[in-house]
Design an enzyme around this catalytic site. Structure first.
Site, PDB file in Angstrom:
ATOM      1  CE  LYS A   1       0.410  -9.436 -43.071  1.00  0.00           C
ATOM      2  NZ  LYS A   1      -0.783 -10.251 -42.751  1.00  0.00           N
TER       3      LYS A   1
ATOM      4  CG  ASN B   1      14.160  13.926 -15.775  1.00  0.00           C
ATOM      5  OD1 ASN B   1      14.013  14.192 -14.579  1.00  0.00           O
ATOM      6  ND2 ASN B   1      13.959  14.815 -16.729  1.00  0.00           N
TER       7      ASN B   1
ATOM      8  CE  LYS C   1      13.462  16.610 -12.838  1.00  0.00           C
ATOM      9  NZ  LYS C   1      12.370  17.089 -13.702  1.00  0.00           N
TER      10      LYS C   1
ATOM     11  CE1 TYR D   1      -6.037 -13.308 -44.906  1.00  0.00           C
ATOM     12  CE2 TYR D   1      -7.571 -12.665 -46.636  1.00  0.00           C
ATOM     13  CZ  TYR D   1      -6.483 -12.385 -45.823  1.00  0.00           C
ATOM     14  OH  TYR D   1      -5.854 -11.169 -45.924  1.00  0.00           O
TER      15      TYR D   1
ATOM     16  CB  SER E   1      15.157  18.947 -17.348  1.00  0.00           C
ATOM     17  OG  SER E   1      14.501  20.168 -17.596  1.00  0.00           O
TER      18      SER E   1
ATOM     19  CD  GLU F   1       9.796   9.500 -16.388  1.00  0.00           C
ATOM     20  OE1 GLU F   1       8.943  10.386 -16.518  1.00  0.00           O
ATOM     21  OE2 GLU F   1      11.023   9.721 -16.372  1.00  0.00           O
TER      22      GLU F   1
ATOM     23  CG  HIS G   1      -1.745  -1.206   1.402  1.00  0.00           C
ATOM     24  ND1 HIS G   1      -3.007  -1.385   0.882  1.00  0.00           N
ATOM     25  CD2 HIS G   1      -1.433  -2.364   2.037  1.00  0.00           C
ATOM     26  CE1 HIS G   1      -3.453  -2.595   1.213  1.00  0.00           C
ATOM     27  NE2 HIS G   1      -2.514  -3.212   1.902  1.00  0.00           N
TER      28      HIS G   1
HETATM   29  N1  ARG Z   1      -1.884  -9.272 -47.737  1.00  0.00           N
HETATM   30  C1  ARG Z   1      -2.740 -10.302 -47.253  1.00  0.00           C
HETATM   31  C2  ARG Z   1      -2.653 -10.386 -45.754  1.00  0.00           C
HETATM   32  O1  ARG Z   1      -1.724  -9.864 -45.234  1.00  0.00           O
HETATM   33  C3  ARG Z   1      -2.342 -11.617 -47.849  1.00  0.00           C
HETATM   34  C4  ARG Z   1      -3.461 -12.576 -48.002  1.00  0.00           C
HETATM   35  C5  ARG Z   1      -4.404 -12.075 -49.043  1.00  0.00           C
HETATM   36  N2  ARG Z   1      -5.370 -13.060 -49.399  1.00  0.00           N
HETATM   37  C6  ARG Z   1      -6.405 -12.759 -50.145  1.00  0.00           C
HETATM   38  N3  ARG Z   1      -7.235 -13.686 -50.391  1.00  0.00           N
HETATM   39  N4  ARG Z   1      -6.583 -11.564 -50.600  1.00  0.00           N
HETATM   40  O2  ARG Z   1      -3.519 -10.939 -45.085  1.00  0.00           O
END
Ligand code: ARG
Length: 457
Positions: free
Chosen positions: A321, A281, A279, A313, A273, A286, A152
């Protein structure tokens, strides 16, 4: 690439939305690697002649050279898969058109991303291990430094600095187990799934699995092409590592403050700073704390994307990604900085000792009364009275005059006389996992084993 059924190409606005090359170009080594394995599989399945196989394999090697020289920079292609195919055409001509036989970008991208993720897991694991080893190494010098342990935000019981450092090392052991666990499920091969229902050519998926270093073959093509659980699992592991670094950082920011002064950051891990020349820091901690929010955001964004889509898909999955790369890049930047800051910080043992308030002996006194036969609840109440008496008399808890103590309970004056040093206080809690010297030594030993590269507990 898919333009045959359309009279016109995509509008500029659609192209800007649809293109993923600016993000997925970094998958090119995986795309080339998986494509070469696919060429072998097509040849074995009788789709390619041996001569065509050689042509395509050599061509893909030359494509890799071009990409290593920066061929992806400024390329106009929709994504990394179409980029590699276009470059292959430029190298080997029409035979390049045979590469995509029986394959879809759906199983291709899932395969490439899993390969990339396996490598990313290994790199993050090495960086987590380095931090773990640094914490354990610093703990070695922190055995005799005793400081208040806090709950605490209040001084609670004395502990060793080594023990505090190890409390931040154990979560990293669990993090390594989580990464290893995620790695197991990431190592399932989607290639050979086609677009959703399997490949139209008799490719040997077991050989593909072996060639690409996967552990297992995915059991259902519709699932395999739409499965991003591995991304979610790695993002969770990363978000939790980020959370652990954030907590470590938060604690050290406090300890580095002028008021505490328990630790001092090295010049090489301190920031100044622009206005206040005095300072020093702790930006490093952070930022460790701040970046945790971002990594958590990447996880939540992915889960939000996944929750609405059917099996198989969907283009939504293209978002995976950017989120995974962001989280991996962020953590890969934070970890070495935190490791360096911990490695180089100095500990101010006197400041730690000066913060040891005798009021923290209250539990020791309560335990001594228990040894004298007083039930704990009663002894807790009696020590509470002693704390109040010390406050009223304007003395510290260990200096309450014997007559006042005896008036509260006859066993109190002998208990006060028995208190001993802070070291003795720490040693009095000798259960395994506690802050005693033996416990800290055995924890360090266990942690040294746990932070060996390749060992994940
Ligand atoms: N650029 C697409 C991705 O990153 C690749 C797969 C695309 N597939 C499709 N059926 N258009 O997911």
């Amino acid at each position: 690439m898919w333009g045959g059924r359309f009279a016109l190409g995509p509008s500029e606005a659609l192209d800007a939305l649809n293109r993923s090359l600016p993000v997925d170009h970094r998958l090119w080594p995986q795309d080339v690697f998986a494509s070469k394995a696919w060429v072998h599989a097509l040849c074995r399945a009788g789709v390619l002649s041996a001569a065509e196989e050689t042509q395509l394999l050599d061509g893909l090697d030359r494509v890799a050279d071009k990409l290593a020289d920066g061929a992806a920079v400024g390329a106009p292609d929709e994504d990394v898969h179409t980029l590699v195919e276009r470059l292959l055409y430029a190298e080997v001509g029409a035979v390049a058109g045979k590469l995509h036989t029986g394959r879809s970008r759906n199983d291709q991208v899932a395969t490439d991303l899993r390969l990339w993720t396996l490598n990313a897991i290994d790199e993050l694991d090495a960086a987590v291990t380095a931090l773990g080893r640094t914490l354990v190494a610093k703990a070695k010098d922190g055995m005799d430094a005793i400081l208040p342990g806090y709950t605490h935000g209040q001084r609670a019981q004395p502990v060793r600095w080594a023990y505090v450092l190890l409390a931040h090392a154990w979560p990293l052991v669990r993090d390594r187990q989580r990464l290893a666990d995620a790695r197991r499920r990431t190592a399932e091969l989607p290639l050979g799934s086609g677009a959703l229902a399997g490949s139209g050519f008799p490719v040997d998926r077991v050989l593909l699995k072996e060639a690409l270093g996967f552990r297992a073959v995915s059991p259902n093509a519709l699932d395999a092409t739409g499965d991003r659980d591995f991304v979610a699992e790695v993002l969770f592991a990363i978000a939790l590592i980020g959370t652990h670094l954030s907590r470590l950082g938060a604690e050290l920011i406090t300890y580095a403050s002028g008021e505490f002064g328990f630790v001092t950051l090295a010049d090489s891990f301190s920031t100044g700073s622009s206005l206040m020349p005095q300072k020093r820091n702790p930006d490093v901690f952070e930022l460790a704390r701040g970046k945790a929010g971002r990594m958590l955001g990447d996880l939540i964004a992915l889960l939000t994307t996944l929750k609405g889509i059917p099996a198989g898909y969907q283009k939504d999955l293209q978002e995976d990604k950017a989120l995974l790369f962001d989280a991996c890049d962020t953590l890969a930047t934070v970890l070495p900085a935190v490791t360096g800051a911990i490695d180089t910080l100095t500990v101010n043992v006197q400041r730690m000792a000066a913060a040891l308030d005798p009021a923290m002996r209250a539990t020791d006194l309560a335990d001594l009364l228990v040894e004298a036969g007083v039930p704990f609840r009663e002894s807790h109440g009696l020590i509470g009275k002693l704390v109040r008496a010390a406050e009223e008399a304007g003395v510290t808890l260990d200096k309450v005059p014997a007559n006042i103590a005896t008036a509260i309970h006859p066993a109190l004056a002998p208990a006060l006389a028995q208190l001993g040093t802070w070291e003795k206080s720490v040693e009095s809690r000798a259960t395994p996992g506690g802050a005693s010297r033996a416990s800290v030594e055995s924890q360090s030993e266990e942690l040294r084993r746990a932070f060996q590269p390749g060992v994940t507990g």
